[in-house]
Design an enzyme around this catalytic site. Structure first.
Site, PDB file in Angstrom:
ATOM      1  N   GLN A 121       0.856  -1.175   0.000  1.00  0.00           N
ATOM      2  CA  GLN A 121       0.000   0.000   0.000  1.00  0.00           C
ATOM      3  C   GLN A 121       0.893   1.225   0.000  1.00  0.00           C
ATOM      4  O   GLN A 121       1.819   1.326   0.803  1.00  0.00           O
ATOM      5  CB  GLN A 121      -0.900   0.014   1.249  1.00  0.00           C
TER       6      GLN A 121
ATOM      7  N   ASP B 101      12.520  10.684  -6.366  1.00  0.00           N
ATOM      8  CA  ASP B 101      12.083  10.000  -5.146  1.00  0.00           C
ATOM      9  C   ASP B 101      12.916   8.744  -4.907  1.00  0.00           C
ATOM     10  O   ASP B 101      12.381   7.667  -4.627  1.00  0.00           O
ATOM     11  CB  ASP B 101      10.592   9.656  -5.233  1.00  0.00           C
TER      12      ASP B 101
END
Length: 438
Positions: free
Chosen positions: A140, A258
């Site tokens: 998730q 990122d």
């Protein structure tokens, strides 16, 4: 001997390859890539960097704005084709519609799967995920849930399903960024793209399934074993190859924006694959004289380039800064920000660099690793590279290409340090490549 890092951009006619990671080529024996010469060349600059280093962390570890959650040269070993088919390029540029996408159809997948090359339907996605069964869920993230699925041809994939309840503009931007980036790249150390689908309120991205979890999970020993420093160095080399490829070897270079341990996936034989391109941006066009891209700050607290935070000017060196944080994370085992530690140790990179500059590098080594001579030597050289990557000004940071060269030479030097009597290959990559082919 021609350096395996000689820059050369791939043309659309270059042959597509996905080579295995091999041991260092004879070229790395050259003094050109010797870490000792690299270290001495930069030793004089350490004190100067150290003086300005103490003040750089105040901003760089501040959480981003509320809406901002969250290879090489001519050697075939380091390059992978950036060529994509016309159909693939068109797939990433189609206009919005009620149903669109690129398929992973269980019935018509081609043997050589081009990135995002064939069409699929939502019915197929429901079938292979068993209607997004919780038992198939493997993760998730900020974008949404990730499911493991197996196609009828046996291909195992990861299906990323965007959140529906938070159907905000930034998620749409991240979705478009990821599919456009993934459709343009292909490299051994980047997750492979199979397709995407956008239909009504569903946004789906399908990529290869990487079975061994994230680097962060392994540093936390969630999988029950400790990654030795040899494996950690190999992972750093893999990541440096991937980022160098993004920065240098595609038609329009990409800044990942990122780079972090939870975005690095590991295969069963501990090959690293960089994932999650939701924040990726096209790099400035150097041919036009541009030096940076002015953009809203995005990234993850703890990895953010302080100069980017202050100026909103994004360059490839912002990825280099994040990579420096990652190097510290690899050798210490700690997360970039550790709230449970006392204040002076809370920001891992600041704490580790201070100890290194004071000549006490061994105190930051992950306590689960053996303090043998080879590990101590590797630790000091990796921390020196990290110090260069974490320089306050981007002009003082090395390129990712240079980081990869230094890491290769570190591995070479460490291998030479290991005695014949207790020889244990510091890099197991050559053994893996002969017994396990991806």
């Amino acid at each position: 001997m021609t350096s395996p890092y000689t820059p050369r951009r791939r043309s659309s006619s270059d042959h597509r390859t996905r080579p295995e990671r091999a041991p260092p080529s004879p070229g790395y024996a050259s003094s050109e890539f010797s870490t000792s010469s690299t270290v001495s060349a930069h030793r004089n600059s350490v004190s100067a960097v150290a003086k300005s280093f103490a003040g750089i962390f105040a901003g760089c570890f501040s959480p981003p704005d509320s809406d901002n959650s969250k290879s090489l040269g001519d050697s075939e070993e380091f390059k992978s084709s950036s060529t994509v088919s016309n159909a693939s390029r068109a797939g990433s540029q189609r206009g919005h519609g009620s149903k669109r996408g690129t398929s992973i159809s269980s019935y018509n997948i081609l043997p050589a799967k081009e990135p995002g090359s064939v069409e699929f339907t939502m019915e197929e996605i429901f079938r292979v995920t068993r209607n997004f069964s919780p038992s198939f869920k493997i993760g998730q993230g900020g974008f949404g849930a990730v499911y493991r699925a197996k196609l009828l041809d046996g291909t195992v994939v990861a299906v990323k399903r965007a959140k529906k309840s938070v159907y905000e503009k930034h998620l749409g931007v991240e979705f478009q960024s990821e599919i456009q980036t993934l459709s343009r790249v292909e490299h051994l150390n980047l997750v492979k793209f199979f397709g995407y689908l956008e239909q009504e309120d569903e946004r789906i991205i399908v990529v290869e399934y990487v079975p061994n979890g994230t680097l962060r999970e392994h540093l936390d020993c969630i999988h029950g074993s400790v990654l030795d420093l040899a494996a950690r160095l190999d992972i750093a080399i893999d990541v440096s190859h991937a980022i160098t490829y993004l920065h240098m070897y595609i038609d329009h270079p990409i800044i990942h924006r990122d780079i972090k341990s939870s975005n690095i996936l590991l295969t069963e034989n501990f090959r690293a694959k960089v994932a999650d391109f939701g924040f990726a941006r096209q790099a400035p066009d150097s041919d036009s004289g541009m030096t940076h891209v002015s953009t809203q700050v995005k990234g993850t607290a703890g990895y953010l380039d302080p100069e980017y935070l202050k100026t909103y000017q994004l360059t490839e060196k912002s990825d280099v800064y994040s990579f420096g944080v990652l190097l510290v994370e690899l050798v210490t085992g700690r997360r970039p920000i550790e709230p449970k530690f006392e204040l002076k140790e809370r920001i891992t990179a600041r704490w580790a660099m201070k100890r290194f500059i004071e000549g006490d590098a061994i105190s930051v080594l992950d306590p689960r690793l053996d303090q043998i001579a080879a590990n101590t030597l590797a630790l000091e050289k990796i921390l020196e590279l990290a110090l260069q990557c974490l320089a306050p000004r981007r002009q003082s940071r090395p390129t990712m290409k240079r980081c990869a060269e230094i890491l290769w030479s570190i591995r070479k030097d460490i291998r030479e340090q290991l005695s014949a009597s207790n020889f244990r290959s510091f890099s197991t990559s050559s053994q893996r490549s002969t017994s396990l082919k991806e």
